[in-house]
Write a protein that holds these residues in place. Sequence first.
Motif, PDB file in Angstrom:
ATOM      1  N   ARG A  16      77.632  58.567 104.524  1.00 50.62           N
ATOM      2  CA  ARG A  16      77.518  57.301 103.791  1.00 50.62           C
ATOM      3  C   ARG A  16      76.730  56.295 104.618  1.00 50.62           C
ATOM      4  NH1 ARG A  16      82.648  55.889 103.284  1.00 50.62           N
ATOM      5  NH2 ARG A  16      82.926  57.397 101.624  1.00 50.62           N
ATOM      6  N   MET A  17      77.033  56.225 105.920  1.00 52.32           N
ATOM      7  CA  MET A  17      76.297  55.332 106.811  1.00 52.32           C
ATOM      8  C   MET A  17      74.804  55.662 106.762  1.00 52.32           C
ATOM      9  SD  MET A  17      76.506  55.041 110.974  1.00 52.32           S
ATOM     10  CE  MET A  17      75.533  56.534 111.177  1.00 52.32           C
ATOM     11  N   TRP A  18      74.475  56.952 106.809  1.00 55.69           N
ATOM     12  CA  TRP A  18      73.074  57.379 106.768  1.00 55.69           C
ATOM     13  C   TRP A  18      72.428  57.012 105.433  1.00 55.69           C
ATOM     14  CZ3 TRP A  18      69.483  58.484 110.110  1.00 55.69           C
ATOM     15  CH2 TRP A  18      68.294  59.062 109.667  1.00 55.69           C
ATOM     16  N   ASP A  19      73.137  57.255 104.342  1.00 58.02           N
ATOM     17  CA  ASP A  19      72.605  56.937 103.017  1.00 58.02           C
ATOM     18  C   ASP A  19      72.324  55.442 102.859  1.00 58.02           C
ATOM     19  OD1 ASP A  19      72.737  59.601 102.295  1.00 58.02           O
ATOM     20  OD2 ASP A  19      74.613  59.384 101.171  1.00 58.02           O
ATOM     21  N   ASP A  20      73.102  54.602 103.562  1.00 59.25           N
ATOM     22  CA  ASP A  20      72.938  53.151 103.490  1.00 59.25           C
ATOM     23  C   ASP A  20      71.938  52.606 104.515  1.00 59.25           C
ATOM     24  OD1 ASP A  20      74.776  53.092 101.428  1.00 59.25           O
ATOM     25  OD2 ASP A  20      76.462  52.489 102.706  1.00 59.25           O
ATOM     26  N   ASP A  21      71.367  53.473 105.347  1.00 57.12           N
ATOM     27  CA  ASP A  21      70.467  53.064 106.428  1.00 57.12           C
ATOM     28  C   ASP A  21      69.044  52.898 105.881  1.00 57.12           C
ATOM     29  OD1 ASP A  21      68.826  52.803 108.647  1.00 57.12           O
ATOM     30  OD2 ASP A  21      69.878  54.316 109.819  1.00 57.12           O
ATOM     31  N   ALA A  23      66.589  51.143 107.073  1.00 66.82           N
ATOM     32  CA  ALA A  23      65.550  51.160 108.105  1.00 66.82           C
ATOM     33  C   ALA A  23      65.071  52.588 108.361  1.00 66.82           C
ATOM     34  CB  ALA A  23      66.072  50.531 109.391  1.00 66.82           C
ATOM     35  N   SER A  24      65.999  53.508 108.556  1.00 64.83           N
ATOM     36  CA  SER A  24      65.629  54.907 108.822  1.00 64.83           C
ATOM     37  C   SER A  24      64.943  55.526 107.613  1.00 64.83           C
ATOM     38  CB  SER A  24      66.870  55.720 109.202  1.00 64.83           C
ATOM     39  OG  SER A  24      67.426  55.220 110.408  1.00 64.83           O
ATOM     40  N   ARG A  25      65.483  55.270 106.449  1.00 67.80           N
ATOM     41  CA  ARG A  25      64.896  55.803 105.213  1.00 67.80           C
ATOM     42  C   ARG A  25      63.479  55.246 105.021  1.00 67.80           C
ATOM     43  NH1 ARG A  25      68.839  54.817 102.070  1.00 67.80           N
ATOM     44  NH2 ARG A  25      68.171  52.783 101.333  1.00 67.80           N
ATOM     45  N   GLY A  26      63.293  53.955 105.301  1.00 64.64           N
ATOM     46  CA  GLY A  26      61.990  53.324 105.146  1.00 64.64           C
ATOM     47  C   GLY A  26      60.931  53.914 106.062  1.00 64.64           C
ATOM     48  N   LEU A  27      61.358  54.507 107.175  1.00 62.65           N
ATOM     49  CA  LEU A  27      60.427  55.159 108.097  1.00 62.65           C
ATOM     50  C   LEU A  27      60.256  56.641 107.780  1.00 62.65           C
ATOM     51  CD1 LEU A  27      61.496  53.423 111.420  1.00 62.65           C
ATOM     52  CD2 LEU A  27      59.421  53.016 110.075  1.00 62.65           C
TER      53      LEU A  27
END
Length: 140
Positions: A16-21, A23-27
Motif C-alpha cells: 500500500r505504501m508503494w502504491d501511494d508513492d 514520487a517513485s511512480r512518477g520516475l
Amino acid sequence: MTGAAADGPDLTHVRRMWDDDRASRGLGMQALVIEPDHAVVSMAVTEAMVNGHDIAHGGFIFTLADSTFALVCNSGGRLTVAAGADITFVTSARLGDVLVAEGRTRAAYGRSGLTDVTVTRESDGAVVAEFRGRSRSLRG
C-alpha cells in the motif's frame, strides 16, 4: 511483484505504501520484489534524468536506492522512516540504462536499523552505486 508465501508475513502495508508513492511512480520505478528484509526495484534512465555531463544525475540514483530502502525497512511491519543515508557512486549510468536496486536489512536493533542497497546496471551487472540507509521505527 513477488512477495512472501501465502503463510508468510502480511506485507499489505508495504505494498500500500508503494502504491501511494507518487514520487517513485512518477520516475517510472517498478517494484520487482517485496519480501521481509529484501526488495528489488528497477528504473530506466530517461532524458529528464541526464545531467550536463550526459550521465544519470546522482540525485535520481539516490532516489532509486532510497525508495528501495523504504520498502526494505518498512517490511518488518512498523512505520519506519530514514534517519540518514550515504551513497558512493562507483560508475556512471546513461540515457536508456535500466538500473536495478537490491536492498537488504543489514542489522536491526531496537527501533533502529541499517539497510544496504546496491544499484547495478541491468545490461552488464556493473555496480553503479552502494547506498547505506539508517532507519528509525516510529512509536504507535
